[in-house]
Design a protein around this motif. Structure first.
Motif, mmCIF file in Angstrom:
data_model
loop_
_atom_site.group_PDB
_atom_site.id
_atom_site.type_symbol
_atom_site.label_atom_id
_atom_site.label_comp_id
_atom_site.label_asym_id
_atom_site.label_seq_id
_atom_site.Cartn_x
_atom_site.Cartn_y
_atom_site.Cartn_z
ATOM 1 N N ASP A 79 0.849 -1.202 0.000
ATOM 2 C CA ASP A 79 0.000 0.000 0.000
ATOM 3 C C ASP A 79 0.881 1.247 0.000
ATOM 4 O O ASP A 79 2.100 1.150 0.048
ATOM 5 C CB ASP A 79 -1.010 -0.009 1.153
ATOM 6 C CG ASP A 79 -0.354 -0.061 2.524
ATOM 7 O OD1 ASP A 79 0.888 -0.049 2.609
ATOM 8 O OD2 ASP A 79 -1.094 -0.113 3.510
ATOM 9 N N TRP A 80 0.215 2.378 -0.108
ATOM 10 C CA TRP A 80 0.956 3.638 -0.027
ATOM 11 C C TRP A 80 1.115 4.003 1.447
ATOM 12 O O TRP A 80 0.143 3.918 2.211
ATOM 13 C CB TRP A 80 0.220 4.758 -0.767
ATOM 14 C CG TRP A 80 0.222 4.568 -2.249
ATOM 15 C CD1 TRP A 80 -0.827 4.183 -3.025
ATOM 16 C CD2 TRP A 80 1.326 4.761 -3.138
ATOM 17 N NE1 TRP A 80 -0.450 4.109 -4.334
ATOM 18 C CE2 TRP A 80 0.865 4.459 -4.436
ATOM 19 C CE3 TRP A 80 2.660 5.136 -2.969
ATOM 20 C CZ2 TRP A 80 1.688 4.538 -5.558
ATOM 21 C CZ3 TRP A 80 3.485 5.213 -4.083
ATOM 22 C CH2 TRP A 80 3.000 4.915 -5.361
ATOM 23 N N TYR A 115 5.147 0.572 -7.979
ATOM 24 C CA TYR A 115 3.890 0.189 -7.313
ATOM 25 C C TYR A 115 3.104 -0.765 -8.204
ATOM 26 O O TYR A 115 2.624 -1.807 -7.760
ATOM 27 C CB TYR A 115 3.060 1.433 -6.974
ATOM 28 C CG TYR A 115 1.917 1.122 -6.025
ATOM 29 C CD1 TYR A 115 2.068 1.269 -4.655
ATOM 30 C CD2 TYR A 115 0.695 0.657 -6.503
ATOM 31 C CE1 TYR A 115 1.041 0.954 -3.780
ATOM 32 C CE2 TYR A 115 -0.342 0.340 -5.647
ATOM 33 C CZ TYR A 115 -0.164 0.502 -4.285
ATOM 34 O OH TYR A 115 -1.186 0.181 -3.434
ATOM 35 N N GLN A 119 2.366 -4.669 -7.428
ATOM 36 C CA GLN A 119 0.963 -5.065 -7.292
ATOM 37 C C GLN A 119 0.641 -6.232 -8.230
ATOM 38 O O GLN A 119 0.000 -7.203 -7.831
ATOM 39 C CB GLN A 119 0.075 -3.866 -7.602
ATOM 40 C CG GLN A 119 -1.386 -4.073 -7.252
ATOM 41 C CD GLN A 119 -2.173 -2.787 -7.413
ATOM 42 O OE1 GLN A 119 -2.037 -2.107 -8.443
ATOM 43 N NE2 GLN A 119 -2.950 -2.433 -6.420
#
Ligand code: I3S
Length: 128
Positions: A79-80, A115, A119
Motif C-alpha cells: 500500500d501507499w 507500485y 501489485q
C-alpha cells in the motif's frame, strides 16, 4: 563471493535505485534507517543490493556484490505509506514474515512504475 547473473533464479522483471528502510522485523518495530538501495524484482523475490548494478546493453549486470537481503513477495501486502513518513512517494510493503519495508523515490513516475509492477506480481502470486 560475487553475485553472477546465473545466481538470480528468475528473469529480472525490473531493477532500479530506490530509497529503502526496514521498519519492522518479525512484526517488531525498528528505527528507520533510510539508505539508497539497488532493487531487483525477479520471480517471486525482491532483492536488495547496497551498490548499484552496472547497466549494460540488454539489461543489467551485478557489479560484484552479494545481495544485502531478499524477500519473498508471496502473500505480501502493498500500500501507499501515507502516514508513515514525511517523504512523498513512499510504498509500504509488509511480508508474511512480519518484515516491513518502505521504498521511496522522488520521481512520481518511478514510484508509480514500482507500485504497479509489485501489485501485479503480488496479485499473480495470490492467484497461484
Ligand atoms: O517515523 P519517524 O520516526 O518520524 O522517522 C524519521 C526518523 O527515523 C529519523 O531518524 P531519527 O530516528 O534519528 O530521528 C529519520 O532521519 C527520518 O528520515 C525519519 O522520517 P521520514 O519522514 O524521513 O520517513
Amino acid at each position: 563471493a560475487i553475485a553472477r547473473i546465473q545466481d538470480i533464479p528468475h528473469e529480472v522483471e525490473k531493477a532500479g535505485q530506490l530509497k529503502k528502510t526496514k521498519i519492522a522485523e518479525g512484526g517488531r518495530k525498528l528505527r528507520k534507517n533510510w539508505a539508497m538501495s539497488w532493487v531487483v524484482l525477479a520471480g517471486n523475490s525482491l532483492i536488495f543490493y547496497k551498490e548499484p548494478k552496472v547497466q549494460a546493453p540488454g539489461g543489467w549486470r551485478p557489479s560484484g556484490s552479494k545481495p544485502e537481503s531478499s524477500v519473498d513477495l508471496r502473500g505480501a501486502v502493498l500500500d501507499w505509506a501515507r502516514d508513515m513518513s514525511s517523504r512523498k512517494n513512499v510504498i509500504h510493503l509488509r511480508m508474511v514474515t512480519g518484515n516491513e519495508f518502505l521504498l521511496q523515490s522522488d520521481s512520481d513516475a518511478v514510484i508509480q512504475d514500482w507500485y504497479q509492477i509489485l501489485q501485479n506480481v503480488i496479485e499473480r502470486l495470490d492467484r497461484e
